[in-house]
Design a protein around this motif. Structure first.
Motif, mmCIF file in Angstrom:
data_model
loop_
_atom_site.group_PDB
_atom_site.id
_atom_site.type_symbol
_atom_site.label_atom_id
_atom_site.label_comp_id
_atom_site.label_asym_id
_atom_site.label_seq_id
_atom_site.Cartn_x
_atom_site.Cartn_y
_atom_site.Cartn_z
ATOM 1 N N MET A 1 -4.672 -9.987 19.277
ATOM 2 C CA MET A 1 -3.361 -9.607 19.846
ATOM 3 C C MET A 1 -3.279 -9.749 21.470
ATOM 4 N N VAL A 2 -1.869 -9.842 21.778
ATOM 5 C CA VAL A 2 -1.797 -9.881 23.389
ATOM 6 C C VAL A 2 -1.037 -8.650 23.464
ATOM 7 N N ASP A 3 -1.030 -8.219 24.705
ATOM 8 C CA ASP A 3 -0.342 -6.894 25.132
ATOM 9 C C ASP A 3 0.883 -6.744 24.810
ATOM 10 N N GLU A 4 1.759 -7.787 24.842
ATOM 11 C CA GLU A 4 3.078 -7.664 24.327
ATOM 12 C C GLU A 4 3.201 -7.346 22.741
ATOM 13 N N GLU A 5 2.295 -7.759 22.174
ATOM 14 C CA GLU A 5 2.176 -7.146 20.624
ATOM 15 C C GLU A 5 2.003 -5.957 20.226
ATOM 16 N N ILE A 6 1.554 -5.131 21.356
ATOM 17 C CA ILE A 6 1.101 -3.753 20.899
ATOM 18 C C ILE A 6 2.258 -2.756 21.318
ATOM 19 N N LYS A 7 2.378 -1.930 20.221
ATOM 20 C CA LYS A 7 3.489 -1.106 20.522
ATOM 21 C C LYS A 7 3.192 0.064 20.970
ATOM 22 N N LEU A 8 3.575 0.604 22.091
ATOM 23 C CA LEU A 8 3.360 2.153 22.488
ATOM 24 C C LEU A 8 4.378 2.928 22.082
ATOM 25 N N THR A 9 3.862 4.191 21.291
ATOM 26 C CA THR A 9 4.703 5.278 20.914
ATOM 27 C C THR A 9 4.357 6.449 21.269
ATOM 28 N N ALA A 10 5.084 7.628 21.194
ATOM 29 C CA ALA A 10 4.508 8.990 21.339
ATOM 30 C C ALA A 10 3.314 9.265 20.824
ATOM 31 N N GLU A 11 3.198 8.857 19.668
ATOM 32 C CA GLU A 11 2.131 9.207 18.801
ATOM 33 C C GLU A 11 0.753 8.349 19.146
ATOM 34 N N HIS A 12 0.970 6.991 19.509
ATOM 35 C CA HIS A 12 0.068 6.200 20.071
ATOM 36 C C HIS A 12 0.279 5.807 21.648
ATOM 37 N N PRO A 13 0.058 6.472 22.638
ATOM 38 C CA PRO A 13 0.404 6.229 24.015
ATOM 39 C C PRO A 13 -0.846 5.298 24.533
ATOM 40 N N GLU A 14 -0.255 4.700 25.700
ATOM 41 C CA GLU A 14 -1.284 3.985 26.486
ATOM 42 C C GLU A 14 -2.517 4.989 26.967
#
Length: 64
Positions: free
Chosen positions: A33-46
């Motif tokens: 995976m490249v960074d653009e494919e990673i979805k950040l959410t409130a449940e899974h933040p950076e």
């Protein structure tokens, strides 16, 4: 009446079993995976670098 062993006792074969379950993460897919494919959410933040460094220091890993 049959007695049951305590949970802290070793199994009959003498080997300790892991209490960790096997990871269900697809590490091959994750590595591609490249960074653009990673979805950040409130449940899974950076990840916060300060939080990670604190964990490393507590486990006794020396800073280089």
């Amino acid at each position: 009446m049959k007695s049951t062993p305590f949970h802290s006792e070793k199994p009959p074969d003498g080997k300790l079993t892991s209490s960790s379950s096997t990871s269900k993460t697809d590490f091959v897919r994750l590595k591609k995976m490249v960074d653009e494919e990673i979805k950040l959410t409130a449940e899974h933040p950076e990840a916060d670098p300060g939080h990670i460094v604190g964990g490393v220091v507590r486990r006794g890993v020396s800073k280089r």
